[in-house]
Design an enzyme around this catalytic site. Structure first.
Site, PDB file in Angstrom:
ATOM      1  N   VAL A  17       0.782  -1.165   0.077  1.00  0.00           N
ATOM      2  CA  VAL A  17       0.036   0.001   0.136  1.00  0.00           C
ATOM      3  C   VAL A  17       0.926   1.303  -0.017  1.00  0.00           C
ATOM      4  O   VAL A  17       0.608   2.201  -0.716  1.00  0.00           O
ATOM      5  CB  VAL A  17      -0.963   0.017   1.141  1.00  0.00           C
ATOM      6  CG1 VAL A  17      -1.726   1.151   0.980  1.00  0.00           C
ATOM      7  CG2 VAL A  17      -1.763  -1.216   1.205  1.00  0.00           C
ATOM      8  N   LYS A  41      10.705  -0.192   8.402  1.00  0.00           N
ATOM      9  CA  LYS A  41      11.592  -1.325   9.420  1.00  0.00           C
ATOM     10  C   LYS A  41      12.738  -1.845   8.904  1.00  0.00           C
ATOM     11  O   LYS A  41      13.718  -1.728   9.917  1.00  0.00           O
ATOM     12  CB  LYS A  41      10.552  -2.609   9.827  1.00  0.00           C
ATOM     13  CG  LYS A  41      10.579  -2.901  10.913  1.00  0.00           C
ATOM     14  CD  LYS A  41       9.416  -4.105  11.428  1.00  0.00           C
ATOM     15  CE  LYS A  41       9.254  -5.031  10.350  1.00  0.00           C
ATOM     16  NZ  LYS A  41       8.095  -5.969  10.506  1.00  0.00           N
ATOM     17  N   GLU A 123     -10.766   5.138   5.389  1.00  0.00           N
ATOM     18  CA  GLU A 123     -11.433   4.429   4.131  1.00  0.00           C
ATOM     19  C   GLU A 123     -10.845   3.356   3.606  1.00  0.00           C
ATOM     20  O   GLU A 123     -11.460   2.366   3.148  1.00  0.00           O
ATOM     21  CB  GLU A 123     -11.658   5.557   3.038  1.00  0.00           C
ATOM     22  CG  GLU A 123     -12.640   5.180   1.995  1.00  0.00           C
ATOM     23  CD  GLU A 123     -13.956   4.856   2.519  1.00  0.00           C
ATOM     24  OE1 GLU A 123     -14.548   6.008   2.923  1.00  0.00           O
ATOM     25  OE2 GLU A 123     -14.546   3.861   2.722  1.00  0.00           O
ATOM     26  N   GLU A 184      -2.700 -11.000   3.691  1.00  0.00           N
ATOM     27  CA  GLU A 184      -2.089 -10.478   4.653  1.00  0.00           C
ATOM     28  C   GLU A 184      -0.853 -11.167   4.904  1.00  0.00           C
ATOM     29  O   GLU A 184      -0.663 -12.563   4.394  1.00  0.00           O
ATOM     30  CB  GLU A 184      -3.047 -10.720   6.181  1.00  0.00           C
ATOM     31  CG  GLU A 184      -4.378  -9.950   6.064  1.00  0.00           C
ATOM     32  CD  GLU A 184      -4.133  -8.473   6.030  1.00  0.00           C
ATOM     33  OE1 GLU A 184      -3.488  -7.847   6.702  1.00  0.00           O
ATOM     34  OE2 GLU A 184      -4.724  -7.717   5.029  1.00  0.00           O
ATOM     35  N   ASP A 195      -9.370 -11.061   9.410  1.00  0.00           N
ATOM     36  CA  ASP A 195      -9.603  -9.650   8.708  1.00  0.00           C
ATOM     37  C   ASP A 195     -10.822  -9.452   8.297  1.00  0.00           C
ATOM     38  O   ASP A 195     -11.343  -8.067   8.340  1.00  0.00           O
ATOM     39  CB  ASP A 195      -8.693  -9.888   7.169  1.00  0.00           C
ATOM     40  CG  ASP A 195      -8.677  -8.691   6.526  1.00  0.00           C
ATOM     41  OD1 ASP A 195      -7.812  -7.776   7.074  1.00  0.00           O
ATOM     42  OD2 ASP A 195      -9.205  -8.400   5.749  1.00  0.00           O
ATOM     43  N   LYS A 199     -12.738  -5.772   9.769  1.00  0.00           N
ATOM     44  CA  LYS A 199     -13.457  -4.663   8.843  1.00  0.00           C
ATOM     45  C   LYS A 199     -14.917  -4.516   9.404  1.00  0.00           C
ATOM     46  O   LYS A 199     -15.362  -3.397   9.286  1.00  0.00           O
ATOM     47  CB  LYS A 199     -13.199  -5.144   7.406  1.00  0.00           C
ATOM     48  CG  LYS A 199     -11.968  -5.098   6.959  1.00  0.00           C
ATOM     49  CD  LYS A 199     -11.897  -5.798   5.691  1.00  0.00           C
ATOM     50  CE  LYS A 199     -10.714  -5.601   5.123  1.00  0.00           C
ATOM     51  NZ  LYS A 199     -10.192  -6.576   3.956  1.00  0.00           N
TER      52      LYS A 199
HETATM   53  N1  HSE Z   1      -6.022  -8.956   2.779  1.00  0.00           N
HETATM   54  C1  HSE Z   1      -6.788  -8.112   2.576  1.00  0.00           C
HETATM   55  C2  HSE Z   1      -8.051  -8.721   1.998  1.00  0.00           C
HETATM   56  C3  HSE Z   1      -6.404  -6.914   1.875  1.00  0.00           C
HETATM   57  O1  HSE Z   1      -7.728  -9.761   1.070  1.00  0.00           O
HETATM   58  O2  HSE Z   1      -9.120  -8.232   1.809  1.00  0.00           O
HETATM   59  C4  HSE Z   1      -7.101  -5.804   2.028  1.00  0.00           C
HETATM   60  O3  HSE Z   1      -7.822  -5.299   3.339  1.00  0.00           O
END
Ligand code: HSE
Length: 418
Positions: A17, A41, A123, A184, A195, A199
């Site tokens: 990103v 890092k 967002e 991820e 994940d 969200k």
């Molecule tokens: N790993 C997340 C997905 C990336 O596959 O949706 C986007 O948030």
């Protein structure tokens, strides 16, 4: 007319990103936004940007008086929280894409925004390129949102598409999702639903004013889905998707969960393939609306970060109207779900927990049933995730407490039992 603010950015993270944002900003000079420094890092890694841009010292960004915006797109949730907290306390606006960090620290982040009066925009943290948070904040800033049903994880949707349409095996599909930068760094977070539930916790806040830790939301991922489930889905003319759902019930409270679900082929979410995400919103007068777009990947995610950065030029911040200006909604666990379960042996299935069973198929090696049970039988136990058992919700799975007696009677009549 007001001239737009010059934005000087300190960027944390230069992965999928972060690098995407760097490139996107180079192509949008009209924005008057420039990256002054990038904190990373690992300084040894080769990057596609001048060396002078990078540092490993976070304070070089957090205490730089010229930097008025911190953009945080790193992987480590604990480090991310420390960065955004210090940034807000030091008077800087923040844009973040760290879903896990935001979901796990929502109360503290809300408090920090109140105390500092500074914007915290995120967002990119839900559905990447689809502007769903801003829609929920601005367009649905009233009490008329009946339900929201969405595909919020690109990787699992990609894997399901590749497995069931392109006949790829799970491992190859996951590897491809990793190579394309969707997954991820720990892909278990995608595959097992973490994940998606992170969200969903973020979106429940913007949709309904609900502040809930992801631990408290019923969820699982796609790890238990079997090829035989896809065969049953095909016979019934359904797709299988990992669906996040929230729906207002008759008691005014909200049912919410993230679970695999059978989706009818004429449901807009059935149209959502690969790394795309989709959101179907039902509200009082607009009826149904469908939002569709890329939910993962470098540029789609960077595009949402860019949009947040652009919004800071006019000091945009979330008002959290449903939390602060309306009576926030509460979650409920008092409802029933109609589920499909496939399993290796009947002994793993607590049949007594079902209100009724509409279908059962015990003849083949992989057995399945379709039945109705109370939400708490799923929320309070793990039997439905263990011993190779696979649970998939049926389409329109929620049965309101108020309707259960009537529906039970009808199903028993249809089965010839009464
Ligand atoms: N790993 C997340 C997905 C990336 O596959 O949706 C986007 O948030």
């Amino acid at each position: 007319m007001e001239t737009h603010k010059q934005l000087t950015i300190g960027l944390f993270g230069f992965g999928v990103v972060g690098e995407g944002l760097y490139k996107v900003l180079q192509q949008t000079p009209s924005l008057k936004a420039s990256i002054k420094k990038v904190c990373i890092k690992n300084p040894a890694k080769k990057r596609n940007a001048p060396d002078s841009l990078f540092t490993t010292e976070k304070d070089e960004l957090l205490f730089d008086k010229d930097i008025n915006v911190i953009v945080e797109v790193i992987d480590n949730a604990d480090a991310a929280f420390e960065i955004i907290s210090t940034a807000l306390r030091n008077g800087k606006a923040v844009v973040s894409a760290s879903k896990k960090m935001i979901a796990e620290h929502l109360p503290e982040i809300l408090k920090l925004q109140k105390e500092t009066g500074l914007p915290f925009l995120c967002e990119a943290a839900a559905c990447a390129s689809i502007p769903v948070i801003r829609n929920l904040e601005e367009y649905y800033d009233n009490d008329l949102l009946h339900s929201i049903k969405a595909i919020v994880n690109g990787s699992t949707n990609f894997i399901l598409t590749k497995m069931f349409e392109d006949k790829l095996d799970f491992t190859s599909a996951l590897l491809l999702a990793q190579q394309l930068g969707f997954a991820e760094s720990n892909p278990k977070l995608d595959v097992e639903g973490y994940d998606a539930v992170n969200k969903w916790s973020i979106l429940l806040n913007h949709a309904y004013g609900i502040v809930v830790h992801p631990d408290k939301i019923l969820f699982t991922g796609i790890q238990n889905i079997q090829l035989s489930d896809a065969v049953v889905a095909g016979e019934k003319h359904f797709d299988i998707k990992l669906i996040a759902q929230a729906q207002k019930l008759g008691n005014g409270k909200v049912a919410a969960f993230v679970l695999p679900q059978f989706v009818k082929l004429n449901d807009p979410l059935s149209f959502v393939k690969n790394e795309y995400n989709g959101v179907v919103i039902e509200s009082g007068f607009a009826d149904k609306q469908f939002f569709y777009g890329k939910g993962a990947g470098s540029f789609p995610t960077a595009s949402a970060v860019l949009s947040d950065i652009a919004a800071l030029r006019y000091d945009y911040h979330y008002e959290y109207k449903k939390l602060y200006h309306h009576t926030p909604h509460e979650l409920t666990s008092d409802y029933y779900l109609k589920v499909y379960l496939s399993f290796d042996d009947w002994k793993y299935i607590p049949r007594e927990k079902f209100e009724w069973i509409e279908e059962w198929h015990a003849d083949s090696e992989r057995k399945y049933l379709v039945g109705v049970l109370h939400f708490h039988h799923l929320a309070e136990a793990n039997w439905w995730k263990e011993n190779n058992t696979s649970l998939i919700l049926t389409p329109d799975p929620i049965i309101d407490n108020l309707d259960i007696i009537h529906l039970k009677k009808r199903s028993l009549e249809l089965a010839g039992i009464i």
